[in-house]
Design a protein around this motif. Structure first.
Motif, PDB file in Angstrom:
ATOM      1  N   ASP A 153       0.828  -1.211   0.000  1.00 59.89           N
ATOM      2  CA  ASP A 153       0.000   0.000   0.000  1.00 59.89           C
ATOM      3  C   ASP A 153       0.861   1.260   0.000  1.00 59.89           C
ATOM      4  O   ASP A 153       0.412   2.333   0.379  1.00 59.89           O
ATOM      5  N   GLY A 154       2.113   1.117  -0.423  1.00 60.02           N
ATOM      6  CA  GLY A 154       3.046   2.240  -0.442  1.00 60.02           C
ATOM      7  C   GLY A 154       3.850   2.389   0.831  1.00 60.02           C
ATOM      8  O   GLY A 154       4.930   2.974   0.815  1.00 60.02           O
ATOM      9  N   GLY A 155       3.329   1.851   1.929  1.00 55.15           N
ATOM     10  CA  GLY A 155       4.025   1.946   3.208  1.00 55.15           C
ATOM     11  C   GLY A 155       4.660   0.654   3.652  1.00 55.15           C
ATOM     12  O   GLY A 155       5.636   0.663   4.411  1.00 55.15           O
ATOM     13  N   ARG A 156       4.110  -0.455   3.188  1.00 60.65           N
ATOM     14  CA  ARG A 156       4.676  -1.767   3.529  1.00 60.65           C
ATOM     15  C   ARG A 156       4.444  -2.700   2.360  1.00 60.65           C
ATOM     16  O   ARG A 156       3.610  -2.456   1.494  1.00 60.65           O
ATOM     17  N   MET A 157       5.200  -3.808   2.343  1.00 60.12           N
ATOM     18  CA  MET A 157       5.078  -4.798   1.275  1.00 60.12           C
ATOM     19  C   MET A 157       5.179  -6.188   1.881  1.00 60.12           C
ATOM     20  O   MET A 157       6.042  -6.451   2.733  1.00 60.12           O
ATOM     21  N   ILE A 158       4.278  -7.069   1.456  1.00 57.76           N
ATOM     22  CA  ILE A 158       4.369  -8.486   1.813  1.00 57.76           C
ATOM     23  C   ILE A 158       4.701  -9.252   0.549  1.00 57.76           C
ATOM     24  O   ILE A 158       4.022  -9.128  -0.475  1.00 57.76           O
ATOM     25  N   MET A 159       5.748 -10.057   0.624  1.00 62.77           N
ATOM     26  CA  MET A 159       6.292 -10.727  -0.545  1.00 62.77           C
ATOM     27  C   MET A 159       5.687 -12.102  -0.751  1.00 62.77           C
ATOM     28  O   MET A 159       5.310 -12.787   0.204  1.00 62.77           O
ATOM     29  N   PRO A 160       5.629 -12.551  -2.003  1.00 60.36           N
ATOM     30  CA  PRO A 160       5.181 -13.917  -2.275  1.00 60.36           C
ATOM     31  C   PRO A 160       6.230 -14.931  -1.842  1.00 60.36           C
ATOM     32  O   PRO A 160       7.412 -14.605  -1.701  1.00 60.36           O
ATOM     33  N   ALA A 161       5.794 -16.164  -1.653  1.00 60.56           N
ATOM     34  CA  ALA A 161       6.732 -17.248  -1.357  1.00 60.56           C
ATOM     35  C   ALA A 161       7.486 -17.616  -2.633  1.00 60.56           C
ATOM     36  O   ALA A 161       6.902 -17.704  -3.713  1.00 60.56           O
ATOM     37  N   PHE A 162       8.795 -17.836  -2.498  1.00 64.62           N
ATOM     38  CA  PHE A 162       9.644 -18.135  -3.646  1.00 64.62           C
ATOM     39  C   PHE A 162       9.834 -19.629  -3.848  1.00 64.62           C
ATOM     40  O   PHE A 162      10.113 -20.079  -4.959  1.00 64.62           O
ATOM     41  N   GLY A 163       9.715 -20.425  -2.798  1.00 64.96           N
ATOM     42  CA  GLY A 163      10.039 -21.843  -2.857  1.00 64.96           C
ATOM     43  C   GLY A 163       9.171 -22.630  -3.820  1.00 64.96           C
ATOM     44  O   GLY A 163       7.999 -22.320  -4.043  1.00 64.96           O
ATOM     45  N   ALA A 164       9.766 -23.687  -4.389  1.00 69.45           N
ATOM     46  CA  ALA A 164       9.086 -24.496  -5.406  1.00 69.45           C
ATOM     47  C   ALA A 164       7.849 -25.205  -4.857  1.00 69.45           C
ATOM     48  O   ALA A 164       6.893 -25.436  -5.598  1.00 69.45           O
ATOM     49  N   TYR A 165       7.852 -25.559  -3.582  1.00 67.51           N
ATOM     50  CA  TYR A 165       6.746 -26.336  -3.007  1.00 67.51           C
ATOM     51  C   TYR A 165       5.920 -25.502  -2.032  1.00 67.51           C
ATOM     52  O   TYR A 165       5.451 -25.999  -1.024  1.00 67.51           O
ATOM     53  N   THR A 166       5.726 -24.235  -2.332  1.00 64.02           N
ATOM     54  CA  THR A 166       4.986 -23.375  -1.411  1.00 64.02           C
ATOM     55  C   THR A 166       3.616 -23.040  -1.991  1.00 64.02           C
ATOM     56  O   THR A 166       3.457 -22.905  -3.205  1.00 64.02           O
ATOM     57  N   GLY A 167       2.633 -22.887  -1.106  1.00 61.42           N
ATOM     58  CA  GLY A 167       1.281 -22.514  -1.506  1.00 61.42           C
ATOM     59  C   GLY A 167       1.076 -21.016  -1.406  1.00 61.42           C
ATOM     60  O   GLY A 167       2.031 -20.235  -1.339  1.00 61.42           O
ATOM     61  N   SER A 168      -0.198 -20.599  -1.394  1.00 61.18           N
ATOM     62  CA  SER A 168      -0.489 -19.167  -1.350  1.00 61.18           C
ATOM     63  C   SER A 168      -1.815 -18.928  -0.645  1.00 61.18           C
ATOM     64  O   SER A 168      -2.660 -19.823  -0.551  1.00 61.18           O
ATOM     65  N   LEU A 169      -1.991 -17.701  -0.154  1.00 56.48           N
ATOM     66  CA  LEU A 169      -3.177 -17.314   0.609  1.00 56.48           C
ATOM     67  C   LEU A 169      -3.693 -15.980   0.071  1.00 56.48           C
ATOM     68  O   LEU A 169      -2.944 -15.001  -0.016  1.00 56.48           O
ATOM     69  N   ASN A 170      -4.967 -15.949  -0.288  1.00 55.79           N
ATOM     70  CA  ASN A 170      -5.575 -14.764  -0.878  1.00 55.79           C
ATOM     71  C   ASN A 170      -5.415 -13.550   0.040  1.00 55.79           C
ATOM     72  O   ASN A 170      -5.635 -13.636   1.253  1.00 55.79           O
ATOM     73  N   VAL A 171      -5.061 -12.408  -0.546  1.00 52.76           N
ATOM     74  CA  VAL A 171      -4.819 -11.191   0.237  1.00 52.76           C
ATOM     75  C   VAL A 171      -6.087 -10.648   0.899  1.00 52.76           C
ATOM     76  O   VAL A 171      -6.004  -9.759   1.755  1.00 52.76           O
ATOM     77  N   LEU A 172      -7.251 -11.179   0.526  1.00 46.37           N
ATOM     78  CA  LEU A 172      -8.497 -10.778   1.185  1.00 46.37           C
ATOM     79  C   LEU A 172      -8.839 -11.673   2.369  1.00 46.37           C
ATOM     80  O   LEU A 172      -9.840 -11.441   3.053  1.00 46.37           O
ATOM     81  N   ASP A 173      -8.001 -12.680   2.626  1.00 47.87           N
ATOM     82  CA  ASP A 173      -8.227 -13.540   3.784  1.00 47.87           C
ATOM     83  C   ASP A 173      -8.090 -12.732   5.075  1.00 47.87           C
ATOM     84  O   ASP A 173      -7.361 -11.736   5.132  1.00 47.87           O
ATOM     85  N   ARG A 174      -8.774 -13.177   6.110  1.00 52.96           N
ATOM     86  CA  ARG A 174      -8.750 -12.438   7.379  1.00 52.96           C
ATOM     87  C   ARG A 174      -7.367 -12.383   8.009  1.00 52.96           C
ATOM     88  O   ARG A 174      -7.117 -11.540   8.876  1.00 52.96           O
ATOM     89  N   ALA A 175      -6.444 -13.240   7.565  1.00 48.17           N
ATOM     90  CA  ALA A 175      -5.076 -13.187   8.095  1.00 48.17           C
ATOM     91  C   ALA A 175      -4.398 -11.860   7.771  1.00 48.17           C
ATOM     92  O   ALA A 175      -3.457 -11.447   8.457  1.00 48.17           O
ATOM     93  N   TYR A 176      -4.883 -11.166   6.748  1.00 44.92           N
ATOM     94  CA  TYR A 176      -4.305  -9.884   6.354  1.00 44.92           C
ATOM     95  C   TYR A 176      -5.047  -8.692   6.962  1.00 44.92           C
ATOM     96  O   TYR A 176      -4.690  -7.535   6.691  1.00 44.92           O
ATOM     97  N   ALA A 177      -6.063  -8.953   7.758  1.00 48.95           N
ATOM     98  CA  ALA A 177      -6.909  -7.871   8.280  1.00 48.95           C
ATOM     99  C   ALA A 177      -6.069  -6.827   9.018  1.00 48.95           C
ATOM    100  O   ALA A 177      -5.277  -7.151   9.907  1.00 48.95           O
ATOM    101  N   GLY A 178      -6.234  -5.577   8.643  1.00 46.82           N
ATOM    102  CA  GLY A 178      -5.556  -4.473   9.309  1.00 46.82           C
ATOM    103  C   GLY A 178      -4.133  -4.220   8.862  1.00 46.82           C
ATOM    104  O   GLY A 178      -3.503  -3.257   9.324  1.00 46.82           O
ATOM    105  N   LEU A 179      -3.601  -5.047   7.948  1.00 44.48           N
ATOM    106  CA  LEU A 179      -2.208  -4.877   7.547  1.00 44.48           C
ATOM    107  C   LEU A 179      -2.019  -3.758   6.529  1.00 44.48           C
ATOM    108  O   LEU A 179      -0.939  -3.160   6.450  1.00 44.48           O
ATOM    109  N   PHE A 180      -3.054  -3.472   5.744  1.00 46.67           N
ATOM    110  CA  PHE A 180      -2.945  -2.471   4.698  1.00 46.67           C
ATOM    111  C   PHE A 180      -4.014  -1.400   4.851  1.00 46.67           C
ATOM    112  O   PHE A 180      -5.094  -1.664   5.369  1.00 46.67           O
ATOM    113  N   ARG A 181      -3.695  -0.215   4.337  1.00 47.10           N
ATOM    114  CA  ARG A 181      -4.725   0.788   4.141  1.00 47.10           C
ATOM    115  C   ARG A 181      -5.540   0.327   2.937  1.00 47.10           C
ATOM    116  O   ARG A 181      -5.059   0.323   1.814  1.00 47.10           O
ATOM    117  N   ARG A 182      -6.753  -0.098   3.187  1.00 44.25           N
ATOM    118  CA  ARG A 182      -7.525  -0.787   2.167  1.00 44.25           C
ATOM    119  C   ARG A 182      -7.685   0.041   0.886  1.00 44.25           C
ATOM    120  O   ARG A 182      -7.624  -0.490  -0.233  1.00 44.25           O
TER     121      ARG A 182
END
Length: 238
Positions: A185-214
């Motif tokens: 959001d210009g103030g912080r950045m969360i990076m994707p996983a680089f590893g070959a056997y890694t999964g992913s989690l949608n940025v709208l999941d509640r785990a991200y709640a409050g991390l960004f200025r929406r």
């Protein structure tokens, strides 16, 4: 073309993003490069995940470490950074570095040679990797940036973190597209996983709640050869 000219060409063609006033390139291969600092950041390599699963009786193809290191070798060859920061969960567990085959260890040490290398402690690998060079830190402040593994729930300007393995989903003309992404959001950045056997989690999941200025959230979705900057208002769950 020599390395310096190749790097200059790569950066000239890139779309820059701002993180607390610092310029960065979101590379479609899943790394962040800060040209003014000659700093490359990568997150969640999860090396030796295959061997970790095998120890618990879950047999999956043991190719993750080799594949991940080959991809890392390519981006380091392109950018030739003076410093590399691995943002935690570099190994899938605390014994991963010890289990790594000698040929992979040699390849990794060759990538580390001649540059500063920092291992940020992660939840999977809280201690320094066994018998590998580099410095292990809990977090690292450089200029206006703060590198750590898990994003803080308290708003921290300049934070660059991993851990959550972000991805984004959009729907256009009835077609759904889901890709790994950088989330910022210009103030912080969360990076994707680089590893070959890694999964992913949608940025709208509640785990991200409050991390960004929406209203300022941008998902930098990773395409085959470029990054697509998608406004938070276009994102969909799932």
């Amino acid at each position: 073309m020599n390395f310096s000219l190749a790097r200059a060409s790569l950066i000239a063609e890139a779309d820059f993003v701002g993180i607390a006033g610092e310029r960065a390139v979101c590379d479609s291969r899943g790394v962040l490069y800060f040209p003014d600092l000659r700093l490359l950041a990568v997150s969640d390599l999860h090396l030796e995940k295959g061997s970790s699963f095998a120890r618990r009786g879950a047999l999956i193809p043991p190719y993750d470490t080799g594949a991940t290191l080959l991809r890392l070798q390519a981006v380091i060859a392109d950018y030739q950074p003076a410093m590399v920061i691995s943002l935690g969960d570099s190994f899938h567990d605390g014994g991963g570095a010890e289990r790594m085959h000698a040929s992979f260890r040699e390849r990794l040490e060759a990538l580390m040679a001649g540059r500063d290398w920092f291992w940020v402690a992660g939840n999977h690998d809280p201690e320094a990797p066994a018998d590998l060079p580099g410095e292990t830190v809990r977090e690292l402040a450089i200029g206006s940036l703060l590198f750590r593994h898990e994003p803080s729930k308290v708003r921290t300007e300049g934070e660059v973190a991993g851990h959550l393995h972000p991805c984004a989903r959009i729907v256009q003309q009835g077609r759904s597209v889901r890709r790994r992404c950088f989330a910022g959001d210009g103030g912080r950045m969360i990076m994707p996983a680089f590893g070959a056997y890694t999964g992913s989690l949608n940025v709208l999941d509640r785990a991200y709640a409050g991390l960004f200025r929406r209203e300022a959230l941008i998902a930098y979705m990773m395409g085959a050869a470029r990054i697509f900057a998608i406004s938070g208002s276009m994102l969909r769950p799932g």
